[in-house]
Write a protein that holds these residues in place. Structure first.
Motif, mmCIF file in Angstrom:
data_model
loop_
_atom_site.group_PDB
_atom_site.id
_atom_site.type_symbol
_atom_site.label_atom_id
_atom_site.label_comp_id
_atom_site.label_asym_id
_atom_site.label_seq_id
_atom_site.Cartn_x
_atom_site.Cartn_y
_atom_site.Cartn_z
ATOM 1 N N ASN A 137 -20.507 38.803 -17.493
ATOM 2 C CA ASN A 137 -20.993 37.740 -16.643
ATOM 3 C C ASN A 137 -22.018 36.794 -17.502
ATOM 4 O OD1 ASN A 137 -21.714 36.973 -13.590
ATOM 5 N ND2 ASN A 137 -23.914 36.924 -14.691
ATOM 6 N N GLU A 138 -22.085 35.675 -17.465
ATOM 7 C CA GLU A 138 -22.930 34.502 -18.259
ATOM 8 C C GLU A 138 -23.669 33.646 -17.598
ATOM 9 O OE1 GLU A 138 -19.868 34.977 -22.076
ATOM 10 O OE2 GLU A 138 -19.980 32.874 -20.715
ATOM 11 N N TYR A 139 -24.856 33.691 -17.787
ATOM 12 C CA TYR A 139 -25.997 32.711 -16.916
ATOM 13 C C TYR A 139 -26.627 31.903 -17.974
ATOM 14 C CZ TYR A 139 -30.219 30.932 -14.437
ATOM 15 O OH TYR A 139 -31.009 30.212 -13.835
ATOM 16 N N ALA A 140 -26.764 30.562 -17.488
ATOM 17 C CA ALA A 140 -27.583 29.741 -18.340
ATOM 18 C C ALA A 140 -28.141 28.482 -17.396
ATOM 19 C CB ALA A 140 -26.837 28.979 -19.408
ATOM 20 N N GLY A 141 -29.453 28.268 -17.961
ATOM 21 C CA GLY A 141 -30.017 26.987 -17.271
ATOM 22 C C GLY A 141 -30.707 26.143 -18.119
ATOM 23 N N ALA A 142 -30.885 24.859 -17.970
ATOM 24 C CA ALA A 142 -31.429 23.966 -18.849
ATOM 25 C C ALA A 142 -33.072 23.991 -18.702
ATOM 26 C CB ALA A 142 -30.749 22.432 -18.660
ATOM 27 N N LEU A 143 -33.882 23.708 -19.556
ATOM 28 C CA LEU A 143 -35.132 23.916 -19.791
ATOM 29 C C LEU A 143 -35.782 22.484 -19.518
ATOM 30 C CD1 LEU A 143 -35.838 26.440 -22.498
ATOM 31 C CD2 LEU A 143 -35.523 26.863 -19.882
ATOM 32 N N GLN A 144 -34.947 21.367 -19.485
ATOM 33 C CA GLN A 144 -35.663 20.108 -19.176
ATOM 34 C C GLN A 144 -34.856 19.255 -18.457
ATOM 35 O OE1 GLN A 144 -34.510 20.714 -22.742
ATOM 36 N NE2 GLN A 144 -32.498 20.504 -21.641
ATOM 37 N N HIS A 145 -35.580 17.843 -18.010
ATOM 38 C CA HIS A 145 -34.598 17.036 -17.329
ATOM 39 C C HIS A 145 -33.487 16.549 -18.033
ATOM 40 C CE1 HIS A 145 -37.699 17.818 -14.020
ATOM 41 N NE2 HIS A 145 -38.681 17.111 -14.907
ATOM 42 N N PRO A 146 -32.485 15.987 -17.277
ATOM 43 C CA PRO A 146 -31.114 15.379 -18.052
ATOM 44 C C PRO A 146 -31.843 13.847 -18.477
ATOM 45 C CG PRO A 146 -30.792 15.470 -15.924
ATOM 46 C CD PRO A 146 -32.010 16.379 -15.929
ATOM 47 N N THR A 147 -30.904 13.167 -19.212
ATOM 48 C CA THR A 147 -31.205 11.896 -19.524
ATOM 49 C C THR A 147 -30.908 10.853 -18.173
ATOM 50 O OG1 THR A 147 -30.119 12.360 -21.646
ATOM 51 C CG2 THR A 147 -30.330 10.021 -21.058
ATOM 52 N N LYS A 148 -31.782 10.059 -18.090
ATOM 53 C CA LYS A 148 -31.765 9.035 -16.890
ATOM 54 C C LYS A 148 -31.191 7.712 -17.339
ATOM 55 C CE LYS A 148 -33.652 12.358 -14.089
ATOM 56 N NZ LYS A 148 -32.762 12.716 -12.818
ATOM 57 N N GLY A 149 -30.492 7.079 -16.517
ATOM 58 C CA GLY A 149 -30.109 5.826 -16.735
ATOM 59 C C GLY A 149 -28.841 5.321 -15.917
ATOM 60 N N PRO A 150 -28.506 4.135 -16.186
ATOM 61 C CA PRO A 150 -27.492 3.258 -15.191
ATOM 62 C C PRO A 150 -26.048 4.261 -15.141
ATOM 63 C CG PRO A 150 -27.892 2.024 -16.984
ATOM 64 C CD PRO A 150 -28.877 3.181 -17.061
#
Length: 535
Positions: A137-150
């Motif tokens: 079993n593998e779990y992962a989560g991002a620690l910052q917001h993703p890139t924003k743009g059109p």
């Protein structure tokens, strides 16, 4: 810049010549080695081995063929009881099947929570049958917001979990029915969940490598094949449904990490959708010979099939008719296995491989006129063949004084180079350090740090540049939302041996240029990997 690209090269001719040369060299080594050749390399060792065999026999065990200090039995290693030792080792290997009264050695699985499972496991092993069941079993989560743009409308915050349960069956037919040297293997999985890296735009390296290919079914067939040992273990022949990248360009310590850049093999090695990689398999035939105790040479033919990772063709893995075969791959690999150090206690593995595939694939840049198919239009050029070459190694650098024999520091690294006309990743360079038993009283714990650099093939890069210059972001290759150039992944983890059969591995990953795009912000991820071997 897109109008001035060079015209089409003769790479197909060169790769075909290389393939023919490699094939002739392989035939020479296999035939000469199996017939007892290379006396100038190990004649002295033969005399030493015969004198020492009886004295050392009591020290042998199932760990004899351990691929690295971090691995248990190497399943694909042929028995070597009659093979002369190598330059740095002087001990013989145990036979394939022990006396009938004892359990079959080849059916031994990894340490489990229930090692005998109410007496079932010992009874089966005494009859030559090994069965193993586990969960990853593998779990992962991002620690910052993703890139924003059109162009990044679908990117979002979040985390994910992915995993699989696996059942493995091995039958030693020599032990069960007296069929000398014959073994069959079968593996099935069930997979669940998804991977978090796509949430911030990366499609090159899954943060949870266990994701994908399972068909979203309860039972998915991974592999089913038979293997025959000949000439006292010098030569193995296998055939059936097999995963190419479980046999070639593989190592049991790649999955000391969680990111798909390393586990189950460096991602550039699996760049082609036609190379069978766990949990996908194709019809195949493989030969593996050991002209020396510390050297093997292997080659195979793996039939390329359309859609091996897609539900419409291989949802369950039980589609056997071969109607979707579109070509074949011929991998060739040699591995040297020295033991350095004054006590021969620093094992290493150095492998060199080449793959020729006869599969028609689209060029990643040109049309049939030798121009950019995106800039000038026309029909995309079709290449009749492609290739791959690689060098991989791992080497134990030192032992920790006063610790368990398995404790120590190991370095692994490698380089994979793909045909640049058909690849997404034209090359990858990676390196890692693994330290087992670093902390006193924790002999099975492993600390690891790894780094991978992936280069996007020039044709793929220039196609994305042309599309961005034209303001066309729809239908870009590889789910790109900008120009793709290169990508790096750093991973740090620590494997904790909780109890027999259970490990827990806190994990940190850092993506540089996710999806190979400089325009996407770097992303840090935190998670864990757990492994439970039930029986």
């Amino acid at each position: 810049m897109f109008k001035n690209r060079l015209t089409i090269s003769n790479s197909e001719v060169r790769s075909f010549l290389v393939y023919r040369i490699c094939k002739k060299i392989l035939y020479f080594f296999l035939i000469y080695g199996v017939s007892g050749g290379f006396p100038f390399l190990f004649a002295k060792d033969q005399i030493q081995a015969q004198a020492q065999a009886q004295a050392q026999a009591q020290n042998l065990g199932p760990q004899q063929n351990a691929s690295t200090p971090l691995n248990s039995v190497e399943q694909n290693a042929p028995p070597q009881s009659s093979i002369a030792p190598g330059i740095f080792t002087t001990y013989p290997a145990p036979p394939l099947s022990p006396p009938q009264a004892a359990p079959s050695a080849i059916t031994e699985g990894p340490p489990s929570i229930f090692p005998d499972f109410f007496g079932m496991t010992p009874w089966l092993r005494k009859h030559g049958i090994g069965f193993h069941f586990d969960n990853t079993n593998e779990y992962a989560g991002a620690l910052q917001h993703p890139t924003k743009g059109p162009h990044y409308g679908n990117y979002r915050d979040g985390s994910s979990n992915a995993g699989q349960y696996s059942a493995n069956l091995i039958v030693d037919w020599e032990h069960l029915a007296g069929i000398r040297g014959f073994v069959t293997r079968m593996t099935t999985v069930g997979r669940y969940g998804t991977t978090a890296n796509r949430m911030f735009g990366d499609w090159l390296a899954h943060s949870s490598e266990i994701y994908g290919g399972g068909g979203n079914v309860v039972v998915h067939l991974v592999s089913l094949y038979g293997e025959e040992s000949l000439f006292g273990g010098r030569f193995l022949i296998a055939g059936g449904r097999m995963s190419q990248l479980s046999d070639f360009a593989s190592s049991p310590i790649f999955c000391s990490f969680q990111n798909n850049s390393f586990c189950g093999r460096p991602k550039a090695a699996a760049d082609s959708n036609y190379y069978g990689s766990y949990p996908a398999a194709t019809w195949a035939f493989r030969m593996k010979g050991r002209p020396r105790k510390d050297l093997y040479i292997q080659a195979g033919v793996y039939f390329a099939e359309n859609g091996i990772y897609q539900n419409y063709q291989h949802r369950t893995g039980f589609k056997f008719n071969g109607a979707n075969i579109v070509g074949y791959e011929i991998p060739i690999e040699a591995q040297w296995e020295p033991h350095f150090g004054s006590h021969h206690d620093l094992p290493g593995h150095y492998k060199l491989g080449f793959v020729y595939d006869d599969v028609r694939r689209s060029d990643n840049y040109y049309n049939t006129a030798g121009q950019s198919y995106y800039v000038y239009g026309g029909k995309q050029l079709i290449r009749n063949s492609s290739w791959q070459t690689y060098f991989m190694f791992d080497q134990k650098l030192m032992n920790y004084t006063g610790r368990a024999k398995s404790a120590g520091l190991t370095f692994m690294g490698g380089y994979i180079y793909n045909s640049p006309h058909t690849a997404v990743r034209d090359f990858e360079v990676y390196g890692a350090l693994l330290s087992q038993g670093l902390l006193p009283g924790r002999p099975e714990d492993v600390f690891g740090v790894a780094f991978s650099y992936v280069s996007i093939a020039p044709g793929t890069r220039d196609t994305t540049m042309a599309m961005v210059a034209a303001g066309d972001y729809s239908g870009m290759p590889n789910h790109a939302t900008g120009v793709q150039t290169n990508a790096e992944v750093l991973e740090i983890d620590y494997s904790i041996n909780v109890m027999r059969g259970v490990t827990f591995r806190p994990d940190f990953q850092y993506y540089i240029h996710p999806n190979g795009q400089v325009g996407l912000r770097n992303s840090a991820m935190l998670g864990f990997k757990s492994y439970v071997s039930l029986f």
